[in-house]
Design an enzyme around this catalytic site. Structure first.
Site, PDB file in Angstrom:
ATOM      1  N   HIS A 120      -8.168   4.395  -7.870  1.00 35.54           N
ATOM      2  CA  HIS A 120      -8.564   4.571  -6.472  1.00 35.54           C
ATOM      3  C   HIS A 120      -7.940   3.541  -5.550  1.00 35.54           C
ATOM      4  O   HIS A 120      -7.898   3.742  -4.330  1.00 35.54           O
ATOM      5  CB  HIS A 120     -10.093   4.508  -6.354  1.00 35.54           C
ATOM      6  CG  HIS A 120     -10.670   3.144  -6.557  1.00 35.54           C
ATOM      7  ND1 HIS A 120     -10.900   2.598  -7.804  1.00 35.54           N
ATOM      8  CD2 HIS A 120     -11.065   2.186  -5.660  1.00 35.54           C
ATOM      9  CE1 HIS A 120     -11.411   1.391  -7.673  1.00 35.54           C
ATOM     10  NE2 HIS A 120     -11.527   1.116  -6.377  1.00 35.54           N
ATOM     11  N   HIS A 185     -15.111  -8.553   0.341  1.00 35.64           N
ATOM     12  CA  HIS A 185     -16.081  -8.038  -0.610  1.00 35.64           C
ATOM     13  C   HIS A 185     -16.036  -8.859  -1.895  1.00 35.64           C
ATOM     14  O   HIS A 185     -15.075  -9.573  -2.154  1.00 35.64           O
ATOM     15  CB  HIS A 185     -15.907  -6.534  -0.891  1.00 35.64           C
ATOM     16  CG  HIS A 185     -14.605  -6.117  -1.513  1.00 35.64           C
ATOM     17  ND1 HIS A 185     -13.377  -6.273  -0.915  1.00 35.64           N
ATOM     18  CD2 HIS A 185     -14.348  -5.491  -2.689  1.00 35.64           C
ATOM     19  CE1 HIS A 185     -12.426  -5.774  -1.686  1.00 35.64           C
ATOM     20  NE2 HIS A 185     -12.978  -5.299  -2.772  1.00 35.64           N
TER      21      HIS A 185
END
Length: 315
Positions: A120, A185
């Site tokens: 991804h 993140h």
């Protein structure tokens, strides 16, 4: 000669794909709206090929051999994680080979893959911007998640070399460059030198290449449980927005980022901004617009920087 017709860099998140897209006004809705805008830009540009810089998440690159940059030049296959494209994807083979040769001629030594698997980290953004998956790509994996990492300066200069190689390619190709990854993140570690990881996970990071498919169901199930629950993750919106403002004023800021500052202020996932650095350098011009939304339920600060104004010719 080919030309670079635009640059789009944006965040990805596995949790983005595991639930229906949020409506306007819902968390993530602003970012999705801006991605729709970016997809419209791709449709208007009508590129013949896309060079996409992205990271890997222990599905295509392992510590059995860990190059800083890898270019897929013969076959590329999507792993299909988190509802992203699975199976063989269109590859711009002649352009890919020329980019590798051009980078080598400019003092870089990227690895090549004749059978590249991408997750991804590249396929989510590709599918979001090209839903029909009908524009051939040149996939470039930038090691962005585990030490030893290429410096931001080296990554930026590599992107510059890729951009020059694209422009040297003899053909009518209109090429779009994309960076996929970041912003702030704190994902699970894929660093084999991280003392906090389990011995089992460390073994997978080194020897897991044959076990990717058998492990995938469990990895997706964990992410789906987060998406179905009240997932939340640390996001540093102030750092993200500050970086966007800085690179809009001067894209060269990407080259001067300090690895320790990025890690401390944006988290280990922010190292994926290297992909933006490479794409922006390949573009070689100013960045025109940005968008941003902190999306804790996707555990990521979701941002975009893009430009389609003509880039200056390479010196």
């Amino acid at each position: 000669m080919s030309q670079v017709v635009g640059s789009i860099s944006l965040s990805h998140s596995p949790l983005w794909n595991l639930a229906p897209d949020p409506a306007p006004g819902e968390e993530g809705g602003t970012f999705v709206h801006e991605v729709d805008r970016a997809r419209g830009i791709v449709e208007q540009l009508r590129p013949d090929a896309i060079v996409i810089f992205g990271p890997d998440h222990a599905r295509g690159v392992f510590y059995d051999i860990l190059p800083p940059f890898t270019i897929g030049i013969e076959r590329v296959e999507g792993v299909g994680d988190y509802h992203t494209p699975k199976g063989e994807l269109p590859l711009a083979k002649a352009l890919a080979g020329a980019i590798h040769a051009g980078a080598m001629a400019r003092g870089f030594d990227p690895a090549i893959s004749l059978d590249m698997r991408i997750d991804h980290g590249l396929t989510q953004v590709y599918a979001r911007l090209v839903p029909d998956l009908d524009i051939p790509i040149v996939p470039v994996i930038v090691n962005s998640g585990c030490s030893p990492l290429p410096t931001f300066a080296r990554t930026f200069d590599f992107g510059t070399a890729v951009g020059e190689a694209i422009r040297d390619f003899v053909g009518p190709e209109r090429v779009l460059v994309i960076g996929s990854g970041g912003m702030s993140h704190w994902p699970a570690s894929t660093d084999a030198f991280d003392p906090s990881i389990t011995p089992e996970w460390r073994d997978f990071l080194i020897h897991g290449r044959p076990r990717v498919d058998e492990m995938e169901a469990g990895r997706v199930a964990k992410a789906q449980a987060l998406a179905d629950g009240d997932a939340t993750g640390r996001v540093e919106a102030g750092w993200d927005q500050g970086l966007l403002a800085r690179v809009l004023a001067d894209p060269g800021v990407f080259r001067t980022l300090d690895e320790e500052d990025v890690m401390h202020l944006g988290g280990p996932g922010a190292h994926e901004i290297r992909t933006w650095a490479a794409a922006t350098a390949a573009w070689g011009g100013k960045l025109e617009w940005s968008a941003y939304e902190p999306v804790p339920k996707w555990i990521t600060g979701m941002g975009i920087v893009a430009s389609t104004a003509p880039a200056p010719p390479a010196p």
